[in-house]
Scaffold this active site. Sequence first.
Site: not given
Length: 306
Positions: A102, A129, A132, A221, A261, A289
Site C-alpha cells: 500500500r 484499489h 477492494q 467513498d 469501501c 476482502r
Amino acid sequence: MKHYLQFSDLSADEYAYLFERAALIKKKFKSYEKHHPLVDRTLAMIFEKASTRTRVSFEAGMYQMGGSVVHLTTGDSQLGRAEPIEDSAKVISRMTDLVMIRTFEQTKIERFAAHSRVPVINGLTNEFHPCQILADIFTYIEHRGSIQGKTVAWVGDGNNMANTWLQAAALLGFHLRVSTPNGYELDEKVATTPNGMGAGSYETYSNPMDACAGADLVTTDVWTSMGYEAENEARRKAFAAWCVDTRMMAAAQPDALFMHCLPAHRGEEVQAEVIDGPQSVVWDEAENRMHVQKALMEYLLLGRQS
Ligand code: CP
Ligand code: NVA
C-alpha cells in the site's frame, strides 16, 4: 509470474474463476474446514499508508491458508530512510513468496514489481484499489447475481476507487455512471492505462441524483483520500452536495445496493440512514476482502485449482 497491480491485470475469465474460488474458500471458512494450500509460504505486507481492513484481511487470510506474514511500514523499515524501492524489492522478494504493498504513486509499486522475484499485489495506491473492487463485485454477485449489464453509480471523488470501477466496468461489461464535483473528475488517462480500455465507456453527470436514477448499485467513498489531507477544507466545500442520501437511494432501483469501501464518515459522503440502512452491504464488502484475497493469493502462487 503474474502481478496484480491494477484491475486490468487479470482477464474476465480469470475473474470468473476467482469469484467461484472465493465462494468455495468462504464456504470452507464458515464451516471451520481447513484450507492450507500455502503452508511454508510467506507474504510480506508493506504499508506506507494507514489500514485496518487491508491489513487484517491479508494477515488473517494468509494464516488461515497455512502461511505466515511479515508486516513492514515506512516508519519501521529502511524504506522510510530512503533505501531505493528497487533495492528493497530485490531483498524482500528473495526471502518471501508474495508481496502486498500500500503506497502513494502507482509508479512506485510498478518499480517494485519490476525488480521483484515474486508476485506483487496492489493494496491501494493513489491511482487504484483493485482488491477492494474485487471484493465489491464478489459481494454484488453474492446478493444479486451477475453484474454484467447492470448499472453502477459512483457518487463523489474521481479517485483510486472510481478509476478501478472504470477498469472493472470495461472488463466485466457493466455500465458506470460517475458524478463528481467540478475539478474532481475521474482522470481517464489514469483509469484507462495501460491499453486505453474503458476510455469513453462511462457517463458523467453533474447532478448525483441523475447518476443514481435507475442504478442497480450506488457507491461512494471518502471526500479526502489518504495523502490529500491538505485539501480537506476545500474538498468539504466542493463535495457538500455529493452525500449519498435517502433521496438518491429512492431514485435508484427499488432493490439497489449501497456500497462503501470504508472507512466512512457519516454526514459527509453518506447519510447514516443509508450506510446503516437495509440496502447497505458494507459489512459483507469488508468481510469479503479476506475471502477474495485468499483466492487471489492462492491463484498468484499456485495457479488454477480444480
Ligand atoms: N477499504 C480499505 O482498504 O480499508 P483500510 O484502509 O482499512 O485497509
Ligand atoms: N480512497 C480512499 C480509500 C480508502 C480505503 C483512500 O485512498 O484513502
